[in-house]
Scaffold this active site. Structure first.
Site, PDB file in Angstrom:
ATOM      1  N   ARG A  12      92.125 -32.807  35.062  1.00 44.01           N
ATOM      2  CA  ARG A  12      92.915 -33.073  33.844  1.00 44.01           C
ATOM      3  C   ARG A  12      94.377 -32.621  33.975  1.00 44.01           C
ATOM      4  O   ARG A  12      94.993 -32.190  32.998  1.00 44.01           O
ATOM      5  CB  ARG A  12      92.307 -32.371  32.622  1.00 44.01           C
ATOM      6  CG  ARG A  12      91.047 -32.989  32.121  1.00 44.01           C
ATOM      7  CD  ARG A  12      91.243 -34.432  31.658  1.00 44.01           C
ATOM      8  NE  ARG A  12      90.027 -34.904  31.042  1.00 44.01           N
ATOM      9  CZ  ARG A  12      88.966 -35.339  31.714  1.00 44.01           C
ATOM     10  NH1 ARG A  12      89.000 -35.405  33.035  1.00 44.01           N
ATOM     11  NH2 ARG A  12      87.890 -35.728  31.088  1.00 44.01           N
ATOM     12  N   SER A  63      88.360 -34.633  23.899  1.00 45.91           N
ATOM     13  CA  SER A  63      88.025 -33.224  24.143  1.00 45.91           C
ATOM     14  C   SER A  63      89.255 -32.383  23.827  1.00 45.91           C
ATOM     15  O   SER A  63      90.323 -32.616  24.392  1.00 45.91           O
ATOM     16  CB  SER A  63      87.646 -33.000  25.604  1.00 45.91           C
ATOM     17  OG  SER A  63      86.509 -33.745  25.942  1.00 45.91           O
ATOM     18  N   GLU A 110      93.518 -29.157  25.824  1.00 48.06           N
ATOM     19  CA  GLU A 110      93.826 -30.310  26.668  1.00 48.06           C
ATOM     20  C   GLU A 110      95.003 -31.129  26.139  1.00 48.06           C
ATOM     21  O   GLU A 110      95.844 -31.578  26.925  1.00 48.06           O
ATOM     22  CB  GLU A 110      92.572 -31.191  26.804  1.00 48.06           C
ATOM     23  CG  GLU A 110      92.752 -32.290  27.813  1.00 48.06           C
ATOM     24  CD  GLU A 110      91.644 -33.310  27.745  1.00 48.06           C
ATOM     25  OE1 GLU A 110      91.882 -34.422  27.245  1.00 48.06           O
ATOM     26  OE2 GLU A 110      90.525 -32.996  28.204  1.00 48.06           O
TER      27      GLU A 110
END
Ligand code: EPU
Length: 362
Positions: free
Chosen positions: A173, A250, A354
């Site tokens: 990520r 998320s 995130e």
């Protein structure tokens, strides 16, 4: 800068300027205060607009699908450059998409044309150009593994050119493009499999759904349908009528615990939760634990803190923070802090957000 000056500055760029836009309208979390928005429907307009704003030192916020952004209630003191390009071109074994093209439309187009490769990344909200920035991944496939090249505007030099994946510093990520303002993604090109076969299926839940053994394959269209079904069941496919999908996907990454600390974390888990198997995944420098699992076992059930709250965990997945209609960015920040503190107190793991945050800190 006055609004007349801003209008003059952007006059020849091809951008369409709107002032005092509520940024909540442009994000999937549907929060964010006001800002001026310059909408760029062509790559030429995008390049000219960023160059013009940079030349005057005006702060720029790049926004496309708005699906990985948490913007504060005070908005953004600068100009939001809305990337609204849409072009998609299929090649013999590749697809090239302009940065603003809707990502799922790109995946759908490749699968419908009989190509394999991108099907595990079906149903992900946001734009094609955003996918390399945080190395989007799902169901065992990451953008980094399929990306051929990315067309970038280097804001310092003004130069435009293609970058290879090896130059982009991809990790879980993350990439060199995340948390950096240096480059603007203009287009992305992905390798495809003309046989129409899916990528090897490595994610347990998906492999089980499709009844294949780990690493097996299926026709891409079949895999796409299965992924869309799984994602929808978790509230991870946008649906304006379903508040569980008013999220940034998320909200935390799955934490990678260094090898030296894994036993200590496992001891805390068994002390608090008993002898239940915690889902983990291999990672380069340690063991990746499931953030959703940790959140739930730290006492934050799906739907926390309850039906009356403006911001709550999705009722389908604890890793998504959601806006039930009237939430502010401050409500979401408070929920994020509560969840993070609870997980840290119980398991000694500090979760990392995130989404990109603008005008606020968590
Ligand atoms: N779990 C719970 N409670 C929940 C949800 C999940 O305990 O409410 C546990 C379950 O044990 C489950 C495990 O967490 O087996 C993993 O859940 P899931 O398969 O939904 O995957 P995830 O690790 O939570 C990651 C990505 C998603 C991606 C899915 C599927 C991150 C931060 N998230 O989620 O990506 O779609 O895997 O590959 O890596 C995103 O990045 O925004 C995103 C949605």
């Amino acid at each position: 800068m006055s609004s007349a000056d801003l209008r003059d500055l952007l006059a020849g760029t091809g951008a369409q300027l709107r002032e005092s836009v509520r940024l909540a309208e442009l994000t999937t979390l549907r929060v964010g205060g006001p800002a001026a928005v310059a909408r760029c429907a062509s790559t030429e307009a995008l390049v000219a607009t960023v160059r013009a704003l940079d030349a005057k030192g005006i702060p720029v916020l790049l926004l496309a699908g708005g699906s990985n952004l948490l913007i504060g209630d005070d908005g953004f003191d600068g100009v939001v450059v809305e990337i609204a390009t849409t072009g998609v071109e299929l090649g013999a074994d590749s697809v090239c998409a302009q940065a603003g093209a809707n990502w799922d439309a790109v995946v759908c187009r490749t699968v419908e044309a009989g190509f394999g490769g991108l099907e595990c990344l079906s149903g992900i909200p946001g734009s094609a150009g955003a996918t390399p920035v945080q190395n989007v991944g799902a169901y065992g496939v990451e953008v980094a593994s399929l990306l051929r090249r990315v067309r970038l505007l280097d804001r310092a030099s003004g130069a435009i050119g293609w970058a290879e994946p090896a130059e982009l510093g991809f990790g879980y990520r993350t990439s060199k493009l995340k948390h950096s303002d240096q480059a603007v993604v203009l287009a992305v090109e992905f390798a495809l499999d003309p046989s129409g076969t899916s990528a090897p299926l490595r994610y347990g839940e998906l492999a089980t759904t499709l009844r294949v053994t780990d690493g097996g394959t299926r026709p891409a269209a079949e895999v796409r349908a299965a992924v869309l079904g799984l994602r929808a069941g978790k509230g991870m496919v946008l649906d304006p009528a379903d508040h569980d999908t008013w999220s940034a996907g998320s909200f935390f990454t799955n934490p990678v615990v260094p090898h030296a600390r894994v036993d200590a974390v496992r001891a805390l888990i068994s002390a608090h939760v008993g002898d239940i198997t915690v889902p983990t995944y291999p990672a380069p420098d340690g063991v990746k634990f499931s953030a959703g699992w940790l959140i739930e076992r730290a006492g934050f059930a799906k739907g926390f803190p309850g039906p009356e709250a403006a911001a709550r965990l999705s009722t389908k997945h604890t890793l998504a923070l959601t806006n039930r209609g009237a939430a502010t960015a401050a409500d979401l920040v408070e929920l994020a802090r509560t969840v993070r503190a609870g997980v840290e107190a119980r398991f000694g793991i500090r979760l990392e957000p995130e989404p990109v945050t603008v005008g606020l800190t968590l």
